[in-house]
Design a protein around this motif. Sequence first.
Motif, PDB file in Angstrom:
ATOM      1  N   SER A  10     -54.374 -33.292  61.628  1.00  0.00           N
ATOM      2  CA  SER A  10     -55.430 -32.775  62.502  1.00  0.00           C
ATOM      3  C   SER A  10     -56.753 -32.674  61.764  1.00  0.00           C
ATOM      4  CB  SER A  10     -55.040 -31.404  63.057  1.00  0.00           C
ATOM      5  OG  SER A  10     -53.906 -31.509  63.885  1.00  0.00           O
ATOM      6  N   ILE A  11     -56.700 -32.247  60.525  1.00  0.00           N
ATOM      7  CA  ILE A  11     -57.923 -32.150  59.720  1.00  0.00           C
ATOM      8  C   ILE A  11     -58.512 -33.538  59.489  1.00  0.00           C
ATOM      9  CG2 ILE A  11     -58.773 -31.614  57.394  1.00  0.00           C
ATOM     10  CD1 ILE A  11     -56.861 -29.146  57.468  1.00  0.00           C
ATOM     11  N   CYS A  12     -57.656 -34.501  59.180  1.00  0.00           N
ATOM     12  CA  CYS A  12     -58.144 -35.871  58.967  1.00  0.00           C
ATOM     13  C   CYS A  12     -58.753 -36.446  60.238  1.00  0.00           C
ATOM     14  CB  CYS A  12     -57.011 -36.763  58.461  1.00  0.00           C
ATOM     15  SG  CYS A  12     -56.480 -36.370  56.781  1.00  0.00           S
ATOM     16  N   GLU A  13     -58.101 -36.194  61.370  1.00  0.00           N
ATOM     17  CA  GLU A  13     -58.643 -36.665  62.651  1.00  0.00           C
ATOM     18  C   GLU A  13     -60.002 -36.009  62.933  1.00  0.00           C
ATOM     19  OE1 GLU A  13     -57.652 -39.035  64.774  1.00  0.00           O
ATOM     20  OE2 GLU A  13     -55.948 -39.549  63.489  1.00  0.00           O
ATOM     21  N   ALA A  14     -60.116 -34.734  62.619  1.00  0.00           N
ATOM     22  CA  ALA A  14     -61.390 -34.035  62.811  1.00  0.00           C
ATOM     23  C   ALA A  14     -62.460 -34.626  61.902  1.00  0.00           C
ATOM     24  CB  ALA A  14     -61.223 -32.546  62.552  1.00  0.00           C
ATOM     25  N   ALA A  15     -62.096 -34.963  60.687  1.00  0.00           N
ATOM     26  CA  ALA A  15     -63.054 -35.588  59.760  1.00  0.00           C
ATOM     27  C   ALA A  15     -63.549 -36.912  60.328  1.00  0.00           C
ATOM     28  CB  ALA A  15     -62.413 -35.797  58.388  1.00  0.00           C
ATOM     29  N   LEU A  16     -62.641 -37.685  60.915  1.00  0.00           N
ATOM     30  CA  LEU A  16     -63.039 -38.951  61.530  1.00  0.00           C
ATOM     31  C   LEU A  16     -63.924 -38.722  62.747  1.00  0.00           C
ATOM     32  CD1 LEU A  16     -59.638 -40.867  61.217  1.00  0.00           C
ATOM     33  CD2 LEU A  16     -61.697 -41.173  59.803  1.00  0.00           C
ATOM     34  N   ASP A  17     -63.588 -37.722  63.549  1.00  0.00           N
ATOM     35  CA  ASP A  17     -64.437 -37.371  64.701  1.00  0.00           C
ATOM     36  C   ASP A  17     -65.855 -37.034  64.245  1.00  0.00           C
ATOM     37  OD1 ASP A  17     -62.321 -37.614  66.520  1.00  0.00           O
ATOM     38  OD2 ASP A  17     -61.939 -35.450  66.602  1.00  0.00           O
ATOM     39  N   LEU A  18     -65.952 -36.176  63.240  1.00  0.00           N
ATOM     40  CA  LEU A  18     -67.257 -35.722  62.767  1.00  0.00           C
ATOM     41  C   LEU A  18     -68.051 -36.864  62.143  1.00  0.00           C
ATOM     42  CD1 LEU A  18     -66.223 -32.267  61.299  1.00  0.00           C
ATOM     43  CD2 LEU A  18     -67.585 -32.683  63.356  1.00  0.00           C
ATOM     44  N   ALA A  19     -67.383 -37.720  61.377  1.00  0.00           N
ATOM     45  CA  ALA A  19     -68.066 -38.864  60.767  1.00  0.00           C
ATOM     46  C   ALA A  19     -68.605 -39.791  61.850  1.00  0.00           C
ATOM     47  CB  ALA A  19     -67.122 -39.613  59.838  1.00  0.00           C
ATOM     48  N   ALA A  20     -67.798 -40.048  62.875  1.00  0.00           N
ATOM     49  CA  ALA A  20     -68.224 -40.933  63.963  1.00  0.00           C
ATOM     50  C   ALA A  20     -69.394 -40.356  64.744  1.00  0.00           C
ATOM     51  CB  ALA A  20     -67.040 -41.209  64.899  1.00  0.00           C
ATOM     52  N   GLU A  21     -69.383 -39.045  64.921  1.00  0.00           N
ATOM     53  CA  GLU A  21     -70.426 -38.390  65.721  1.00  0.00           C
ATOM     54  C   GLU A  21     -71.699 -38.116  64.938  1.00  0.00           C
ATOM     55  OE1 GLU A  21     -68.541 -34.829  67.144  1.00  0.00           O
ATOM     56  OE2 GLU A  21     -67.010 -35.967  68.212  1.00  0.00           O
ATOM     57  N   GLY A  22     -71.565 -37.771  63.653  1.00  0.00           N
ATOM     58  CA  GLY A  22     -72.735 -37.322  62.917  1.00  0.00           C
ATOM     59  C   GLY A  22     -72.972 -37.950  61.559  1.00  0.00           C
ATOM     60  N   GLY A  23     -72.216 -38.969  61.206  1.00  0.00           N
ATOM     61  CA  GLY A  23     -72.385 -39.615  59.914  1.00  0.00           C
ATOM     62  C   GLY A  23     -71.597 -38.923  58.817  1.00  0.00           C
ATOM     63  N   ASN A  24     -71.662 -39.487  57.625  1.00  0.00           N
ATOM     64  CA  ASN A  24     -70.830 -38.974  56.537  1.00  0.00           C
ATOM     65  C   ASN A  24     -71.193 -37.550  56.130  1.00  0.00           C
ATOM     66  OD1 ASN A  24     -73.241 -39.781  55.131  1.00  0.00           O
ATOM     67  ND2 ASN A  24     -72.049 -39.818  53.245  1.00  0.00           N
ATOM     68  N   HIS A  25     -72.441 -37.143  56.287  1.00  0.00           N
ATOM     69  CA  HIS A  25     -72.836 -35.778  55.889  1.00  0.00           C
ATOM     70  C   HIS A  25     -72.303 -34.715  56.843  1.00  0.00           C
ATOM     71  CE1 HIS A  25     -75.174 -37.088  52.525  1.00  0.00           C
ATOM     72  NE2 HIS A  25     -75.852 -37.930  53.290  1.00  0.00           N
ATOM     73  N   ALA A  26     -71.838 -35.138  58.002  1.00  0.00           N
ATOM     74  CA  ALA A  26     -71.271 -34.177  58.956  1.00  0.00           C
ATOM     75  C   ALA A  26     -69.859 -33.751  58.560  1.00  0.00           C
ATOM     76  CB  ALA A  26     -71.249 -34.790  60.358  1.00  0.00           C
ATOM     77  N   VAL A  27     -69.266 -34.483  57.629  1.00  0.00           N
ATOM     78  CA  VAL A  27     -67.890 -34.191  57.208  1.00  0.00           C
ATOM     79  C   VAL A  27     -67.916 -33.159  56.079  1.00  0.00           C
ATOM     80  CG1 VAL A  27     -65.720 -35.145  56.327  1.00  0.00           C
ATOM     81  CG2 VAL A  27     -67.166 -36.520  57.854  1.00  0.00           C
ATOM     82  N   THR A  28     -67.739 -31.906  56.472  1.00  0.00           N
ATOM     83  CA  THR A  28     -67.649 -30.807  55.503  1.00  0.00           C
ATOM     84  C   THR A  28     -66.444 -29.948  55.854  1.00  0.00           C
ATOM     85  OG1 THR A  28     -68.976 -29.251  56.793  1.00  0.00           O
ATOM     86  CG2 THR A  28     -70.184 -30.726  55.284  1.00  0.00           C
ATOM     87  N   HIS A  29     -65.998 -29.197  54.888  1.00  0.00           N
ATOM     88  CA  HIS A  29     -64.873 -28.291  55.133  1.00  0.00           C
ATOM     89  C   HIS A  29     -65.201 -27.297  56.254  1.00  0.00           C
ATOM     90  CE1 HIS A  29     -63.859 -29.789  51.110  1.00  0.00           C
ATOM     91  NE2 HIS A  29     -62.598 -29.480  51.414  1.00  0.00           N
ATOM     92  N   GLN A  30     -66.384 -26.720  56.193  1.00  0.00           N
ATOM     93  CA  GLN A  30     -66.780 -25.722  57.190  1.00  0.00           C
ATOM     94  C   GLN A  30     -66.888 -26.334  58.585  1.00  0.00           C
ATOM     95  OE1 GLN A  30     -68.553 -26.358  54.346  1.00  0.00           O
ATOM     96  NE2 GLN A  30     -67.904 -24.598  53.111  1.00  0.00           N
ATOM     97  N   ALA A  31     -67.439 -27.548  58.663  1.00  0.00           N
ATOM     98  CA  ALA A  31     -67.585 -28.202  59.965  1.00  0.00           C
ATOM     99  C   ALA A  31     -66.217 -28.500  60.583  1.00  0.00           C
ATOM    100  CB  ALA A  31     -68.399 -29.489  59.821  1.00  0.00           C
ATOM    101  N   ILE A  32     -65.262 -28.876  59.755  1.00  0.00           N
ATOM    102  CA  ILE A  32     -63.919 -29.141  60.272  1.00  0.00           C
ATOM    103  C   ILE A  32     -63.264 -27.846  60.734  1.00  0.00           C
ATOM    104  CG2 ILE A  32     -61.587 -29.914  59.643  1.00  0.00           C
ATOM    105  CD1 ILE A  32     -63.022 -32.084  57.927  1.00  0.00           C
ATOM    106  N   ASP A  33     -63.428 -26.793  59.954  1.00  0.00           N
ATOM    107  CA  ASP A  33     -62.895 -25.490  60.389  1.00  0.00           C
ATOM    108  C   ASP A  33     -63.445 -25.125  61.767  1.00  0.00           C
ATOM    109  OD1 ASP A  33     -61.439 -25.189  58.038  1.00  0.00           O
ATOM    110  OD2 ASP A  33     -62.908 -23.849  57.092  1.00  0.00           O
ATOM    111  N   ARG A  34     -64.759 -25.298  61.960  1.00  0.00           N
ATOM    112  CA  ARG A  34     -65.373 -24.986  63.255  1.00  0.00           C
ATOM    113  C   ARG A  34     -64.863 -25.923  64.347  1.00  0.00           C
ATOM    114  NH1 ARG A  34     -69.902 -24.447  59.972  1.00  0.00           N
ATOM    115  NH2 ARG A  34     -70.661 -26.494  60.593  1.00  0.00           N
ATOM    116  N   HIS A  35     -64.811 -27.192  64.033  1.00  0.00           N
ATOM    117  CA  HIS A  35     -64.385 -28.210  65.006  1.00  0.00           C
ATOM    118  C   HIS A  35     -62.972 -27.938  65.527  1.00  0.00           C
ATOM    119  CE1 HIS A  35     -64.556 -32.247  66.827  1.00  0.00           C
ATOM    120  NE2 HIS A  35     -63.336 -32.456  66.356  1.00  0.00           N
TER     121      HIS A  35
END
Length: 196
Positions: A10-35
């Motif tokens: 689930s965390i990996c899928e969230a990282a892919l979601d965030l990268a697709a939506e906001g670029g590589n800088h959107a992939v952070t631990h905190q952003a995944i926790d929120r997502h």
Amino acid sequence: MSHRPSRRESICEAALDLAAEGGNHAVTHQAIDRHLGLAKGSTSYYFRTRDALVTAAVRRLAERSRAAFSDVYVAEGNPSADAAAELTADQLHRLLTDRRRDVLARYALAVDAAADEELRVALGSCLFSVELATGLMSALGATDPRTAAHDFISLLEGLLFDLTYGSRSVTVAGADHLAARLRTTVRLWLGALVEV
């Protein structure tokens, strides 16, 4: 019985979601926790560093790609160039439609892979397989199947990028037209690469 994703998946899928939506800088631990609606620090419990998180996300992307291809691939003894073109075009079409998130995430994470050889190799091979392409080129009668496979993948990578971000991304009309055009283009390339 359906597979319930693990917390790591689930965390990996969230990282892919965030990268697709906001670029590589959107992939952070905190952003995944929120997502995912997780308690603060949950993602870092599973992946201590951002490098570990990105590496796991790329591995997950590669697993998803292999599974998606395996779902539709049926090995033939000696596939025709037309059958190979249709299968390849269908896979490209899926990447541009159903799996667009994966493509966008891959391009976003390429920035992270630039300075990391292992990650670059993993990311470079997560959507297309040199081994499968080599087998295809061999079955089609290419004189140098490995070189033809690399050339074929380079052409596919360029087409995928162009249809995602390049000039064709704004000019291609309709899904039916795109699927037909992909089949024609891929068939021409296969013919040129194996001199059929």
